[in-house]
Design a protein around this motif. Structure first.
Motif, PDB file in Angstrom:
ATOM      1  N   ASP A 262       0.814  -1.216   0.000  1.00 51.33           N
ATOM      2  CA  ASP A 262       0.000   0.000   0.000  1.00 51.33           C
ATOM      3  C   ASP A 262       0.846   1.265   0.000  1.00 51.33           C
ATOM      4  OD1 ASP A 262      -2.274  -1.529  -0.020  1.00 51.33           O
ATOM      5  OD2 ASP A 262      -2.671  -1.331   2.138  1.00 51.33           O
ATOM      6  N   ASP A 263       1.997   1.255   0.705  1.00 52.77           N
ATOM      7  CA  ASP A 263       2.798   2.473   0.766  1.00 52.77           C
ATOM      8  C   ASP A 263       3.395   2.814  -0.597  1.00 52.77           C
ATOM      9  OD1 ASP A 263       4.448   0.164   1.072  1.00 52.77           O
ATOM     10  OD2 ASP A 263       6.093   1.427   1.769  1.00 52.77           O
ATOM     11  N   TRP A 265       1.897   2.034  -3.501  1.00 56.95           N
ATOM     12  CA  TRP A 265       0.774   2.570  -4.279  1.00 56.95           C
ATOM     13  C   TRP A 265       0.435   4.000  -3.855  1.00 56.95           C
ATOM     14  CZ3 TRP A 265      -0.257   1.303  -8.789  1.00 56.95           C
ATOM     15  CH2 TRP A 265      -0.187  -0.030  -9.230  1.00 56.95           C
ATOM     16  N   SER A 266       0.619   4.322  -2.605  1.00 61.47           N
ATOM     17  CA  SER A 266       0.383   5.704  -2.167  1.00 61.47           C
ATOM     18  C   SER A 266       1.320   6.665  -2.869  1.00 61.47           C
ATOM     19  CB  SER A 266       0.560   5.818  -0.653  1.00 61.47           C
ATOM     20  OG  SER A 266      -0.423   5.057   0.024  1.00 61.47           O
ATOM     21  N   GLY A 269      -0.027   6.474  -6.895  1.00 60.31           N
ATOM     22  CA  GLY A 269      -1.358   6.985  -7.209  1.00 60.31           C
ATOM     23  C   GLY A 269      -2.215   5.905  -7.843  1.00 60.31           C
ATOM     24  N   ALA A 271      -5.349   5.579  -7.596  1.00 57.66           N
ATOM     25  CA  ALA A 271      -6.264   5.082  -6.574  1.00 57.66           C
ATOM     26  C   ALA A 271      -7.612   4.707  -7.153  1.00 57.66           C
ATOM     27  CB  ALA A 271      -6.439   6.132  -5.473  1.00 57.66           C
TER      28      ALA A 271
END
Length: 453
Positions: A262-263, A265-266, A269, A271
């Protein structure tokens, strides 16, 4: 050499039982050569229109072995010829109608996937196209202006708006269109094969067509006699007698990361599961996959003399290395991440970069293709259109300007080899020059004339 049926990422993450090969002569009402999107969508809509039709789909390897199972998973409203080029040939109203049909087809793929229970990861998150140099920003603005004239719904993004969707480095701006869905292409094509087989369509795998003629298809396992024969062979078309110059099989290659935390992908982007690209000349494209990978592809692999298509051409180490370099340049957070999958395959590129669909009632021969890599949605439109043409139903689809369009044949060799590879090299050089000088490349204008834009 036998094709490698292990396939790319999409094939390795879907499991569908293998279907039998043809081992005798048979008769059908419609014989469809090619078990990719075009062939399967055609079978789907024909069986919907007339469940009594005897339909046979003939696939040389496994359903989805070609571009349908190797693409970037963009179910987009992109048509390979620009709206302006369609308008110049057929008029503005025809261009507006064609692009409206493409937008409707995106939703149609989602509708069928839901109705038929095909879990292909369809998420309509749109496409963000990044501008990372001044020339790219100018092209983004030009696209917005052109799109406005045809009602395409492409909007400008500021640097902040673009980066909020896709946090690549050096973003100066970009554009956004809502008319695109992220899909798992392997699940879609294999799901379609299961659905049509359940409807009574005879699907034969490992059955290579050797010759297509009015009323018959000669295959490695037997002859199929049918009053209607549909050719849906895309990049593999030059392997059929008399069709060597119909399209040029140009390769596009892809890589995929392992599932990302997840980090990461943060930091990247996407999302909303947007698909993404930028405005360089040598196309790149990417998506956030169903299982949390980043799948990324692009052009740059050479065209092979004589339109040869070989399994070994799916792997070009130089291109894979360049794809990884570009991906890390876009997203430095991936610097230590090694791709888990590398693959490629041929696209069908007509001489005028214009896809087409046609049915000659006198001979019973039908065809569709020439998608230049924009075939996920266009093939759905083709399948619906072919179903109307074959069943004799006059509709808005049968009046679209790509129906009956005839692309000129490619030049004979060695001119074809020289021309296609010269264009690929020129696009690479144009991008390098623009990155270095931050000014539009003069080569780009010449490319535009050759590509018919």
């Amino acid at each position: 050499m036998e094709p490698d049926l292990t396939g790319p990422l999409w094939a390795s993450t879907v499991d569908v039982p293998e279907r039998p090969a043809l081992d005798r002569d048979i008769e059908a009402d419609v014989a469809i050569v090619g078990g990719g999107y075009t062939g399967l969508w055609t079978a789907y809509y024909l069986s919907t229109a007339d469940p009594a039709l005897r339909i046979a789909v003939l696939e040389a390897a496994r359903c989805g072995f070609g571009a349908s199972g190797r693409n970037g998973g963009w179910c987009s409203a992109l048509f390979p010829a620009s709206p302006s080029s369609i308008a110049r040939r057929y008029g503005r109203d025809a261009a507006v109608a064609l692009y409206a049909a493409m937008r409707e087809s995106v939703d149609e793929v989602g509708r069928v996937s839901t109705v038929e229970g095909i879990d292909c990861g369809f998420v309509k998150g749109g496409t963000v196209s990044l501008a990372r140099t001044t020339p790219q920003l100018e092209r983004a603005r030009a696209e917005v202006a052109e799109a406005a004239g045809y009602g395409l719904g492409v909007t400008s993004l500021s640097a902040g708006e673009a980066a909020a969707r896709c946090a690549a480095t050096g973003v100066l701006g970009g554009t956004f269109t809502p008319h695109c869905a992220r899909i798992h292409p392997g699940r879609l094509v294999r799901g379609l094969s299961t659905v049509v087989a359940a409807r009574g369509v005879a699907v034969y795998e490992r059955t290579r067509a050797l010759r297509i003629a009015p009323g018959r298809v000669v295959t490695t396992g037997g002859e199929v006699r049918a009053p209607v024969v549909v050719r849906a062979t895309e990049g593999y078309t030059p392997g059929l007698p008399g069709l060597r110059r119909a399209v040029a099989p140009v390769y596009s290659l892809m890589i995929a990361t392992p599932p990302l935390p997840d980090d990461v992908w943060s930091a990247i982007g996407l999302a909303g599961c947007e698909t993404f690209t930028d405005y360089r000349h040598l196309i790149v494209y990417g998506q956030r996959t169903v299982d949390g990978r980043l799948a990324f592809g692009g052009r740059g692999a050479p065209y092979h003399f004589g339109s040869r298509v070989r399994p070994e051409h799916d792997h070009e180490p130089r291109v894979f290395a360049e794809l990884r370099r570009v991906l890390v340049d876009l997203f430095p957070v991936l610097d230590e991440v090694s791709p888990t999958h590398r693959w490629g395959g041929p696209l069908g590129v007509p001489r005028d970069w214009t896809a087409s669909v046609d049915f000659d009632r006198a001979t019973g021969l039908a065809r569709a293709g020439g998608y230049v890599g924009d075939g996920v949605t266009t093939s759905n439109l083709a399948g619906r259109t072919l179903a109307d043409l074959i069943t004799g139903r006059s509709s808005d689809l049968t009046r679209l300007p790509w129906v009956g369009h005839r692309s000129p044949r490619w030049e004979p060799e060695p001119l074809r080899w020289l021309a296609v590879n010269a264009v690929l090299k020129a696009m690479t050089a144009a991008d390098a020059a623009e990155e270095k000088t931050d000014r539009p490349s003069r080569r780009a204008a010449l490319l535009g004339r050759f590509l018919g834009s």
